[in-house]
Design a protein around this motif. Structure first.
Motif, PDB file in Angstrom:
ATOM      1  N   ARG A 159       8.712  25.239  -5.203  1.00 46.57           N
ATOM      2  CA  ARG A 159       8.169  26.597  -5.220  1.00 46.57           C
ATOM      3  C   ARG A 159       6.681  26.557  -4.963  1.00 46.57           C
ATOM      4  O   ARG A 159       6.011  25.552  -5.199  1.00 46.57           O
ATOM      5  CB  ARG A 159       8.471  27.283  -6.539  1.00 46.57           C
ATOM      6  CG  ARG A 159       7.675  26.750  -7.703  1.00 46.57           C
ATOM      7  CD  ARG A 159       7.992  27.519  -8.962  1.00 46.57           C
ATOM      8  NE  ARG A 159       7.127  27.060 -10.036  1.00 46.57           N
ATOM      9  CZ  ARG A 159       7.357  27.292 -11.296  1.00 46.57           C
ATOM     10  NH1 ARG A 159       8.413  27.970 -11.648  1.00 46.57           N
ATOM     11  NH2 ARG A 159       6.537  26.859 -12.215  1.00 46.57           N
ATOM     12  N   VAL A 160       6.177  27.685  -4.480  1.00 52.55           N
ATOM     13  CA  VAL A 160       4.745  27.869  -4.246  1.00 52.55           C
ATOM     14  C   VAL A 160       4.374  29.233  -4.791  1.00 52.55           C
ATOM     15  O   VAL A 160       5.081  30.215  -4.557  1.00 52.55           O
ATOM     16  CB  VAL A 160       4.402  27.792  -2.737  1.00 52.55           C
ATOM     17  CG1 VAL A 160       2.946  28.107  -2.500  1.00 52.55           C
ATOM     18  CG2 VAL A 160       4.760  26.430  -2.176  1.00 52.55           C
ATOM     19  N   LEU A 162       7.385  20.394  -6.205  1.00 49.85           N
ATOM     20  CA  LEU A 162       8.488  19.833  -5.434  1.00 49.85           C
ATOM     21  C   LEU A 162       9.349  19.009  -6.390  1.00 49.85           C
ATOM     22  O   LEU A 162       8.819  18.209  -7.166  1.00 49.85           O
ATOM     23  CB  LEU A 162       7.967  18.939  -4.304  1.00 49.85           C
ATOM     24  CG  LEU A 162       9.007  18.128  -3.533  1.00 49.85           C
ATOM     25  CD1 LEU A 162       9.886  19.054  -2.704  1.00 49.85           C
ATOM     26  CD2 LEU A 162       8.337  17.095  -2.668  1.00 49.85           C
ATOM     27  N   ALA A 163      10.658  19.207  -6.346  1.00 52.91           N
ATOM     28  CA  ALA A 163      11.570  18.448  -7.204  1.00 52.91           C
ATOM     29  C   ALA A 163      12.667  17.806  -6.347  1.00 52.91           C
ATOM     30  O   ALA A 163      13.224  18.450  -5.463  1.00 52.91           O
ATOM     31  CB  ALA A 163      12.193  19.355  -8.256  1.00 52.91           C
ATOM     32  N   THR A 196      18.335  10.008 -10.717  1.00 53.11           N
ATOM     33  CA  THR A 196      16.920   9.813 -10.455  1.00 53.11           C
ATOM     34  C   THR A 196      16.320  11.190 -10.230  1.00 53.11           C
ATOM     35  O   THR A 196      16.814  11.956  -9.406  1.00 53.11           O
ATOM     36  CB  THR A 196      16.696   8.958  -9.195  1.00 53.11           C
ATOM     37  OG1 THR A 196      17.432   7.756  -9.315  1.00 53.11           O
ATOM     38  CG2 THR A 196      15.238   8.653  -8.990  1.00 53.11           C
ATOM     39  N   TYR A 197      15.258  11.512 -10.970  1.00 54.63           N
ATOM     40  CA  TYR A 197      14.649  12.834 -10.873  1.00 54.63           C
ATOM     41  C   TYR A 197      13.145  12.666 -10.728  1.00 54.63           C
ATOM     42  O   TYR A 197      12.518  11.936 -11.495  1.00 54.63           O
ATOM     43  CB  TYR A 197      14.965  13.648 -12.133  1.00 54.63           C
ATOM     44  CG  TYR A 197      14.529  15.078 -12.043  1.00 54.63           C
ATOM     45  CD1 TYR A 197      15.291  16.012 -11.369  1.00 54.63           C
ATOM     46  CD2 TYR A 197      13.354  15.499 -12.635  1.00 54.63           C
ATOM     47  CE1 TYR A 197      14.901  17.334 -11.283  1.00 54.63           C
ATOM     48  CE2 TYR A 197      12.951  16.819 -12.558  1.00 54.63           C
ATOM     49  CZ  TYR A 197      13.732  17.727 -11.887  1.00 54.63           C
ATOM     50  OH  TYR A 197      13.339  19.031 -11.797  1.00 54.63           O
ATOM     51  N   LEU A 198      12.576  13.343  -9.744  1.00 57.76           N
ATOM     52  CA  LEU A 198      11.141  13.286  -9.494  1.00 57.76           C
ATOM     53  C   LEU A 198      10.627  14.702  -9.337  1.00 57.76           C
ATOM     54  O   LEU A 198      11.172  15.483  -8.553  1.00 57.76           O
ATOM     55  CB  LEU A 198      10.854  12.477  -8.217  1.00 57.76           C
ATOM     56  CG  LEU A 198       9.411  12.453  -7.736  1.00 57.76           C
ATOM     57  CD1 LEU A 198       8.537  11.698  -8.717  1.00 57.76           C
ATOM     58  CD2 LEU A 198       9.336  11.833  -6.356  1.00 57.76           C
ATOM     59  N   ARG A 199       9.575  15.043 -10.095  1.00 55.21           N
ATOM     60  CA  ARG A 199       8.949  16.363  -9.950  1.00 55.21           C
ATOM     61  C   ARG A 199       7.447  16.152  -9.786  1.00 55.21           C
ATOM     62  O   ARG A 199       6.821  15.461 -10.582  1.00 55.21           O
ATOM     63  CB  ARG A 199       9.186  17.238 -11.163  1.00 55.21           C
ATOM     64  CG  ARG A 199       8.652  18.633 -10.929  1.00 55.21           C
ATOM     65  CD  ARG A 199       8.723  19.582 -12.076  1.00 55.21           C
ATOM     66  NE  ARG A 199       9.870  19.402 -12.929  1.00 55.21           N
ATOM     67  CZ  ARG A 199      10.168  20.218 -13.927  1.00 55.21           C
ATOM     68  NH1 ARG A 199       9.425  21.246 -14.171  1.00 55.21           N
ATOM     69  NH2 ARG A 199      11.209  19.985 -14.702  1.00 55.21           N
ATOM     70  N   ILE A 200       6.905  16.740  -8.745  1.00 55.51           N
ATOM     71  CA  ILE A 200       5.488  16.651  -8.444  1.00 55.51           C
ATOM     72  C   ILE A 200       4.928  18.052  -8.436  1.00 55.51           C
ATOM     73  O   ILE A 200       5.437  18.928  -7.739  1.00 55.51           O
ATOM     74  CB  ILE A 200       5.246  15.980  -7.073  1.00 55.51           C
ATOM     75  CG1 ILE A 200       5.859  14.580  -7.048  1.00 55.51           C
ATOM     76  CG2 ILE A 200       3.762  15.930  -6.751  1.00 55.51           C
ATOM     77  CD1 ILE A 200       5.884  13.957  -5.676  1.00 55.51           C
TER      78      ILE A 200
END
Length: 72
Positions: free
Chosen positions: A25-26, A48-49, A63-67
């Protein structure tokens, strides 16, 4: 190809048994300040996920990555 067993938005990775979902989202706006004059500063944030899931002999591996970045 969708992966309905993993949930909405997941698609199968070609050549593997894993499924992935990419989302984000933005948000944008302006922060107004009071004082001697009206000042506006831009306020922008984004996220970003990436969620990856695969079934193994030991169970599901996730595996989960959120930036996240920006100012709110």
């Amino acid at each position: 190809m969708p992966c309905p067993s993993k949930g909405p938005g997941f698609v199968r990775l070609p050549g593997s048994g894993g499924c992935i979902r990419i989302s984000g989202r933005v948000t944008a706006g302006a922060a107004l300040g009071a004082g001697h004059g009206v000042a506006a500063a831009p306020a922008v944030a984004g996220r970003l996920a990436i969620d990856n899931r695969a079934d193994t002999d030991l169970g599901e591996v996730r595996t989960y990555l959120r930036i996240g970045t920006g100012r709110r």
